[in-house]
Write a protein that holds these residues in place. Structure first.
Motif, short mmCIF file in Angstrom:
data_model
loop_
_atom_site.label_atom_id
_atom_site.label_comp_id
_atom_site.label_asym_id
_atom_site.label_seq_id
_atom_site.Cartn_x
_atom_site.Cartn_y
_atom_site.Cartn_z
N VAL A 22 -1.69 -3.75 3.09
CA VAL A 22 -1.14 -3.87 1.79
C VAL A 22 -1.49 -4.56 1.41
N LEU A 23 -1.40 -4.11 -0.05
CA LEU A 23 -2.19 -4.68 -1.13
C LEU A 23 -1.81 -6.33 -2.09
N GLU A 24 -2.99 -6.95 -1.37
CA GLU A 24 -2.09 -8.60 -1.81
C GLU A 24 -2.60 -8.36 -3.13
N VAL A 25 -1.25 -9.10 -3.79
CA VAL A 25 -1.91 -8.88 -5.15
C VAL A 25 -1.58 -10.76 -6.04
N SER A 26 -2.08 -11.10 -6.03
CA SER A 26 -1.96 -12.85 -6.63
C SER A 26 -2.02 -12.77 -7.64
N PHE A 27 -0.45 -13.55 -8.86
CA PHE A 27 -0.18 -13.34 -9.68
C PHE A 27 -0.78 -14.68 -10.95
N SER A 28 -0.84 -15.27 -12.56
CA SER A 28 -1.42 -16.03 -12.79
C SER A 28 0.13 -17.14 -12.82
N ASP A 29 1.24 -16.45 -12.52
CA ASP A 29 2.06 -17.20 -12.35
C ASP A 29 2.87 -18.24 -11.65
N GLY A 30 1.17 -17.78 -10.40
CA GLY A 30 1.35 -18.22 -9.37
C GLY A 30 1.60 -17.56 -7.88
N ARG A 31 3.00 -16.88 -8.13
CA ARG A 31 2.87 -15.83 -7.27
C ARG A 31 2.57 -14.81 -5.99
N ARG A 32 2.75 -14.52 -5.50
CA ARG A 32 1.44 -13.85 -4.64
C ARG A 32 2.12 -12.81 -3.60
N PHE A 33 1.51 -11.28 -3.40
CA PHE A 33 2.63 -10.42 -2.82
C PHE A 33 2.10 -9.54 -2.26
N ARG A 34 2.95 -9.72 -1.49
CA ARG A 34 2.33 -8.25 -0.39
C ARG A 34 2.94 -7.03 0.23
N ILE A 35 2.45 -6.11 -0.84
CA ILE A 35 3.12 -5.28 -1.16
C ILE A 35 2.31 -4.17 0.22
N PRO A 36 3.16 -3.38 0.38
CA PRO A 36 3.34 -2.43 1.72
C PRO A 36 2.43 -1.04 1.08
N PHE A 37 0.95 0.13 1.03
CA PHE A 37 1.21 0.82 0.24
C PHE A 37 1.87 1.98 0.93
N GLU A 38 2.69 1.75 1.54
CA GLU A 38 3.92 2.63 2.14
C GLU A 38 4.73 2.76 0.91
N LEU A 39 4.99 1.43 0.10
CA LEU A 39 6.37 1.54 -0.81
C LEU A 39 4.98 1.57 -2.20
N LEU A 97 3.15 -3.07 -10.86
CA LEU A 97 2.65 -4.28 -9.27
C LEU A 97 3.46 -5.32 -9.42
N TYR A 98 4.33 -6.11 -10.54
CA TYR A 98 4.91 -7.59 -10.00
C TYR A 98 6.60 -7.01 -9.58
N PHE A 99 6.72 -6.08 -10.31
CA PHE A 99 7.67 -5.26 -10.47
C PHE A 99 8.31 -4.55 -8.52
N LEU A 100 7.00 -4.48 -8.28
CA LEU A 100 7.62 -3.73 -7.01
C LEU A 100 7.62 -5.22 -5.57
N GLY A 101 6.53 -6.46 -5.99
CA GLY A 101 6.37 -7.28 -5.11
C GLY A 101 7.75 -8.20 -5.23
N ASP A 102 7.84 -7.89 -6.99
CA ASP A 102 9.23 -9.24 -6.86
C ASP A 102 10.31 -7.80 -6.35
N GLN A 103 10.72 -7.37 -5.97
CA GLN A 103 11.83 -5.87 -5.96
C GLN A 103 11.21 -5.45 -4.63
N GLN A 104 10.79 -6.17 -3.98
CA GLN A 104 10.78 -4.95 -2.86
C GLN A 104 11.83 -4.81 -1.62
N GLU A 105 12.45 -6.40 -1.34
CA GLU A 105 13.57 -5.94 -0.55
C GLU A 105 14.53 -5.14 -1.47
N GLN A 106 15.30 -5.06 -2.28
CA GLN A 106 15.47 -4.54 -2.99
C GLN A 106 15.04 -2.35 -2.33
#
Length: 138
Positions: A22-39, A97-106
């Motif tokens: 996974v790629l872990e990205v923490s953003f300036s708005d305080g959100r942190r996403f773990r985005i799988p490489f596969e995604l 990246l933000y979109f991938l993290g935020d919308q990953q379930e969808q």
């Protein structure tokens, strides 16, 4: 989608977790996403994956275990990953990246639906491109 405006959160920290893929990205708005490489790989914003227009997307399969070899910064607005299956033409903007993290379930749901519609499994090998005899044994 407009370019980066001041409201777009920017990554404060990007960590590549090779073992858990996974790629872990923490953003300036305080959100942190773990985005799988596969995604990232199946939604790579490259022409090779997205095609050259709606409906031209190439459905990616067999990417569950894809690895990330390198993450190359592109200016100060994006990164360009090199995956261990040789794919390296996708430029991932902070927005994306933000979109991938935020919308990953969808996005996973959409991916599963596209796999089902195509009658292929998530772990099926990609069809060999003509002339790319890799000598895979089945």
């Amino acid at each position: 989608m407009a370019g980066l405006d001041r409201n777009t959160p920017t990554p404060q920290d990007i960590t590549v977790h090779g073992a858990s893929r996974v790629l872990e990205v923490s953003f300036s708005d305080g959100r942190r996403f773990r985005i799988p490489f596969e995604l990232m790989r199946v939604y790579s914003p490259s022409a090779e994956v997205q095609g050259h227009g709606p409906g031209q997307e190439v459905l990616q399969t067999g990417k569950r275990h894809v690895g990330l070899l390198e993450l190359q910064p592109v200016g100060n607005y994006a990164v360009q990953p090199t995956f261990d299956d040789g794919h390296s033409s996708g430029i991932f903007s902070w927005d994306y990246l933000y979109f991938l993290g935020d919308q990953q379930e969808q996005l996973w749901a959409d991916y599963e639906a596209r796999l089902q519609a195509a009658g292929v499994g998530r772990d099926d090998p990609m069809p060999e491109k003509a002339g790319a005899g890799c000598g895979h044994h089945h």
